[in-house]
Design a protein around this motif. Structure first.
Motif, PDB file in Angstrom:
ATOM      1  N   ALA A  91       0.806  -1.229   0.000  1.00  0.00           N
ATOM      2  CA  ALA A  91       0.000   0.000   0.000  1.00  0.00           C
ATOM      3  C   ALA A  91       0.839   1.278   0.000  1.00  0.00           C
ATOM      4  CB  ALA A  91      -0.953  -0.005   1.186  1.00  0.00           C
ATOM      5  N   LEU A  92       1.935   1.247   0.748  1.00  0.00           N
ATOM      6  CA  LEU A  92       2.763   2.451   0.845  1.00  0.00           C
ATOM      7  C   LEU A  92       3.389   2.776  -0.516  1.00  0.00           C
ATOM      8  CD1 LEU A  92       3.394   4.427   3.116  1.00  0.00           C
ATOM      9  CD2 LEU A  92       5.409   3.068   3.683  1.00  0.00           C
ATOM     10  N   GLY A  93       3.983   1.743  -1.133  1.00  0.00           N
ATOM     11  CA  GLY A  93       4.608   1.919  -2.445  1.00  0.00           C
ATOM     12  C   GLY A  93       3.605   2.324  -3.512  1.00  0.00           C
ATOM     13  N   ASN A  94       2.384   1.833  -3.384  1.00  0.00           N
ATOM     14  CA  ASN A  94       1.343   2.149  -4.368  1.00  0.00           C
ATOM     15  C   ASN A  94       0.609   3.446  -4.063  1.00  0.00           C
ATOM     16  OD1 ASN A  94       1.968  -0.206  -5.681  1.00  0.00           O
ATOM     17  ND2 ASN A  94       0.217  -1.368  -4.913  1.00  0.00           N
ATOM     18  N   GLN A  95       1.075   4.154  -3.056  1.00  0.00           N
ATOM     19  CA  GLN A  95       0.475   5.446  -2.669  1.00  0.00           C
ATOM     20  C   GLN A  95      -1.017   5.335  -2.390  1.00  0.00           C
ATOM     21  OE1 GLN A  95       2.144   7.610  -6.133  1.00  0.00           O
ATOM     22  NE2 GLN A  95       3.256   8.796  -4.592  1.00  0.00           N
ATOM     23  N   GLU A  96      -1.384   4.286  -1.651  1.00  0.00           N
ATOM     24  CA  GLU A  96      -2.802   4.085  -1.338  1.00  0.00           C
ATOM     25  C   GLU A  96      -3.213   4.742  -0.024  1.00  0.00           C
ATOM     26  OE1 GLU A  96      -2.799  -0.168  -3.735  1.00  0.00           O
ATOM     27  OE2 GLU A  96      -3.103  -0.191  -1.567  1.00  0.00           O
ATOM     28  N   PHE A  97      -2.236   5.207   0.756  1.00  0.00           N
ATOM     29  CA  PHE A  97      -2.581   5.893   2.009  1.00  0.00           C
ATOM     30  C   PHE A  97      -2.810   7.378   1.755  1.00  0.00           C
ATOM     31  CE2 PHE A  97      -0.031   2.301   3.784  1.00  0.00           C
ATOM     32  CZ  PHE A  97      -1.052   1.725   4.520  1.00  0.00           C
ATOM     33  N   LEU A 141      -5.738  12.046  10.376  1.00  0.00           N
ATOM     34  CA  LEU A 141      -6.199  10.664  10.552  1.00  0.00           C
ATOM     35  C   LEU A 141      -5.942   9.881   9.269  1.00  0.00           C
ATOM     36  CD1 LEU A 141      -9.462  11.726  12.361  1.00  0.00           C
ATOM     37  CD2 LEU A 141      -7.653  10.333  13.421  1.00  0.00           C
ATOM     38  N   LEU A 142      -5.379   8.722   9.430  1.00  0.00           N
ATOM     39  CA  LEU A 142      -4.930   7.905   8.301  1.00  0.00           C
ATOM     40  C   LEU A 142      -6.089   7.171   7.630  1.00  0.00           C
ATOM     41  CD1 LEU A 142      -2.421   6.795   6.774  1.00  0.00           C
ATOM     42  CD2 LEU A 142      -2.275   5.014   8.543  1.00  0.00           C
ATOM     43  N   ARG A 143      -6.058   7.126   6.307  1.00  0.00           N
ATOM     44  CA  ARG A 143      -7.014   6.363   5.513  1.00  0.00           C
ATOM     45  C   ARG A 143      -6.264   5.531   4.484  1.00  0.00           C
ATOM     46  NH1 ARG A 143      -9.472   7.729   9.172  1.00  0.00           N
ATOM     47  NH2 ARG A 143     -11.417   8.892   9.346  1.00  0.00           N
ATOM     48  N   ASP A 185       5.958   6.820   9.808  1.00  0.00           N
ATOM     49  CA  ASP A 185       6.954   7.776   9.325  1.00  0.00           C
ATOM     50  C   ASP A 185       6.406   8.544   8.123  1.00  0.00           C
ATOM     51  OD1 ASP A 185       9.737   8.746   9.591  1.00  0.00           O
ATOM     52  OD2 ASP A 185       9.906   7.968   7.543  1.00  0.00           O
ATOM     53  N   TRP A 186       5.700   7.832   7.263  1.00  0.00           N
ATOM     54  CA  TRP A 186       5.065   8.503   6.115  1.00  0.00           C
ATOM     55  C   TRP A 186       4.036   9.531   6.599  1.00  0.00           C
ATOM     56  CZ3 TRP A 186      -0.029   8.828   4.593  1.00  0.00           C
ATOM     57  CH2 TRP A 186      -0.237   9.479   3.361  1.00  0.00           C
ATOM     58  N   VAL A 187       3.239   9.151   7.605  1.00  0.00           N
ATOM     59  CA  VAL A 187       2.212  10.056   8.157  1.00  0.00           C
ATOM     60  C   VAL A 187       2.868  11.355   8.629  1.00  0.00           C
ATOM     61  CG1 VAL A 187       0.595  10.412  10.082  1.00  0.00           C
ATOM     62  CG2 VAL A 187       0.558   8.245   8.807  1.00  0.00           C
ATOM     63  N   ALA A 188       3.972  11.229   9.364  1.00  0.00           N
ATOM     64  CA  ALA A 188       4.643  12.421   9.899  1.00  0.00           C
ATOM     65  C   ALA A 188       5.128  13.332   8.775  1.00  0.00           C
ATOM     66  CB  ALA A 188       5.802  12.003  10.801  1.00  0.00           C
ATOM     67  N   GLY A 189       5.733  12.736   7.755  1.00  0.00           N
ATOM     68  CA  GLY A 189       6.225  13.527   6.634  1.00  0.00           C
ATOM     69  C   GLY A 189       5.087  14.202   5.870  1.00  0.00           C
ATOM     70  N   ALA A 200      -2.124  24.264  14.022  1.00  0.00           N
ATOM     71  CA  ALA A 200      -1.332  23.213  14.655  1.00  0.00           C
ATOM     72  C   ALA A 200      -1.890  21.890  14.154  1.00  0.00           C
ATOM     73  CB  ALA A 200      -1.468  23.305  16.162  1.00  0.00           C
ATOM     74  N   MET A 201      -1.023  20.891  14.040  1.00  0.00           N
ATOM     75  CA  MET A 201      -1.498  19.600  13.583  1.00  0.00           C
ATOM     76  C   MET A 201      -1.111  18.494  14.558  1.00  0.00           C
ATOM     77  SD  MET A 201      -1.297  17.601   9.989  1.00  0.00           S
ATOM     78  CE  MET A 201      -1.565  19.039   9.065  1.00  0.00           C
ATOM     79  N   ALA A 202      -2.115  17.693  14.924  1.00  0.00           N
ATOM     80  CA  ALA A 202      -1.845  16.546  15.787  1.00  0.00           C
ATOM     81  C   ALA A 202      -1.724  15.307  14.925  1.00  0.00           C
ATOM     82  CB  ALA A 202      -2.980  16.379  16.796  1.00  0.00           C
ATOM     83  N   ILE A 203      -0.728  14.467  15.209  1.00  0.00           N
ATOM     84  CA  ILE A 203      -0.623  13.163  14.550  1.00  0.00           C
ATOM     85  C   ILE A 203      -0.585  12.068  15.609  1.00  0.00           C
ATOM     86  CG2 ILE A 203       0.523  14.080  12.482  1.00  0.00           C
ATOM     87  CD1 ILE A 203       3.158  12.927  13.531  1.00  0.00           C
ATOM     88  N   ASN A 204      -1.072  10.902  15.232  1.00  0.00           N
ATOM     89  CA  ASN A 204      -1.098   9.767  16.162  1.00  0.00           C
ATOM     90  C   ASN A 204       0.177   8.954  16.031  1.00  0.00           C
ATOM     91  OD1 ASN A 204      -3.995   9.738  17.311  1.00  0.00           O
ATOM     92  ND2 ASN A 204      -4.270  10.093  15.119  1.00  0.00           N
ATOM     93  N   ILE A 205       0.785   8.682  17.153  1.00  0.00           N
ATOM     94  CA  ILE A 205       2.008   7.878  17.188  1.00  0.00           C
ATOM     95  C   ILE A 205       1.658   6.544  17.848  1.00  0.00           C
ATOM     96  CG2 ILE A 205       4.391   7.755  18.047  1.00  0.00           C
ATOM     97  CD1 ILE A 205       4.117  10.114  16.184  1.00  0.00           C
ATOM     98  N   SER A 206       1.876   5.448  17.127  1.00  0.00           N
ATOM     99  CA  SER A 206       1.532   4.135  17.687  1.00  0.00           C
ATOM    100  C   SER A 206       2.576   3.706  18.716  1.00  0.00           C
ATOM    101  CB  SER A 206       1.454   3.089  16.577  1.00  0.00           C
ATOM    102  OG  SER A 206       2.747   2.605  16.294  1.00  0.00           O
TER     103      SER A 206
END
Ligand code: C2E
Ligand code: CA
Ligand code: CA
Ligand code: CA
Length: 278
Positions: free
Chosen positions: A33-39, A60-62, A91-95, A112-118
């Motif tokens: 999914a990451l390589g195919n840019q599906e996120f 929020l990630l989709r 890491d992709w989410v943060a970038g 301001a932006m909040a991101i979720n860290i697992s």
């Protein structure tokens, strides 16, 4: 429908087998999914109760699956965590969050932006360094990025958490505890963690207008946070009655479908612009 006990057993076994192979095929698809840019990320604005302004969003990630359409995080985040893929995806989410912040900035919108860290991401050595690289690459301030870790992540190894939080704080990142109230927190650590924000879990908000007990909990949390200099955010606010109660209980910010749904970047920009004008 099921004639014998035996057939019934078969039926349940089949369901289980289906679930397993379903999860397996999803996990295989996730690897690509990451390589195919599906996120992609959607953004949910948060409103300040004191003045009605929208000064922050949560990313929020989709996942847009080629066959299944958009899959919800509840379905795929656990698979990302189990497989360890969450490290790369996080890491992709943060970038991506930093890229979006920088892009909105060129459009005159500063939030301001909040991101979720697992949990696995949080425990990864080098997290602070990677996050610092992302903000530097896009020229955003670390203070614009708020890192949300859940209460259970924070409390699984509080001494290690303390060290990591200080490392992140030193770099200028804002720090939030997410889903607060669902796990077991020690107040000793809550006092020691260098936090900026406490997000009160949705389970307390759902009945805040109906249940005095919930109001008592929210009231004591906001009092505690005021004493500690922390901002409180109520998540999952769906009704005006809830919002009114939360205002009376002195919660700082609200987030939920009442105010805005999570939106794709362009829709969120339009929303933030409209709010800034009014
Ligand atoms: P969360 O961090 O607690 O995020 C809030 C969730 O509540 C989001 O669900 C949001 O869409 C939903 N929500 C917002 N307002 C309301 C409301 O008024 N009512 C209700 N019923 N729900 C509301 P979503 O987007 O499905 O995400 C679910 C969870 O998946 C998140 O919970 C978070 O734990 C995880 N997640 C999402 N994106 C990421 C990510 O980039 N990284 C990691 N590690 N986890 C993520
Ligand atoms: Ca969150
Ligand atoms: Ca939450
Ligand atoms: Ca108030």
């Amino acid at each position: 429908r099921y004639h014998t006990a035996n057939q019934r057993v078969m039926f349940y076994q089949d369901v289980e087998a289906f679930d397993d192979s379903n999860a397996l095929s999803l996990e295989n698809d996730l690897r690509k999914a990451l390589g195919n840019q599906e996120f992609f990320l959607v953004y949910q604005p948060q409103q300040q109760l004191s003045n009605g302004q929208f000064i922050g969003v949560e990313a929020l990630l989709r996942w847009r699956h080629p066959m299944r359409g958009v899959v919800s995080p509840g379905e795929f985040i656990p698979l990302l965590e189990e497989s360890g893929l969450i490290i790369d995806v996080g890491d992709w989410v943060a970038g991506e969050a930093c890229r979006q912040l920088a892009q909105w900035q060129t459009e005159g919108i500063e939030v301001a932006m909040a991101i979720n860290i697992s949990a696995r991401q949080f425990e990864q050595a080098g997290l602070a360094k990677r996050l610092a690289q992302h903000v530097a690459e896009y020229g955003v301030k670390p203070q614009q990025l708020e890192l949300e870790i859940t209460e259970s992540t924070a409390m699984s190894n509080p001494e290690a958490t303390l060290a990591t939080l200080y490392e992140l704080k030193k770099l200028g990142f804002k720090l939030a505890i997410d889903d607060f109230g669902t796990g077991h927190s020690s107040y000793e650590y809550l006092l020691r963690f260098p936090l900026d924000t406490l997000k009160i879990d949705r389970s307390f908000i759902i009945d805040v207008a109906e249940a005095r007990q919930n109001r008592a909990i929210v009231r004591s949390l906001t009092a505690l946070c005021q004493g500690l200099g922390l901002k409180t955010v109520a998540e999952g606010v769906e009704t005006q009655r809830q919002r009114d109660y939360l205002d009376a209980l002195d919660v700082d910010d609200v987030q939920g479908f009442l105010l805005a749904r999570p939106m794709e970047p362009q829709a969120c920009l339009t929303f933030l612009r409209k709010q800034a004008k009014s």
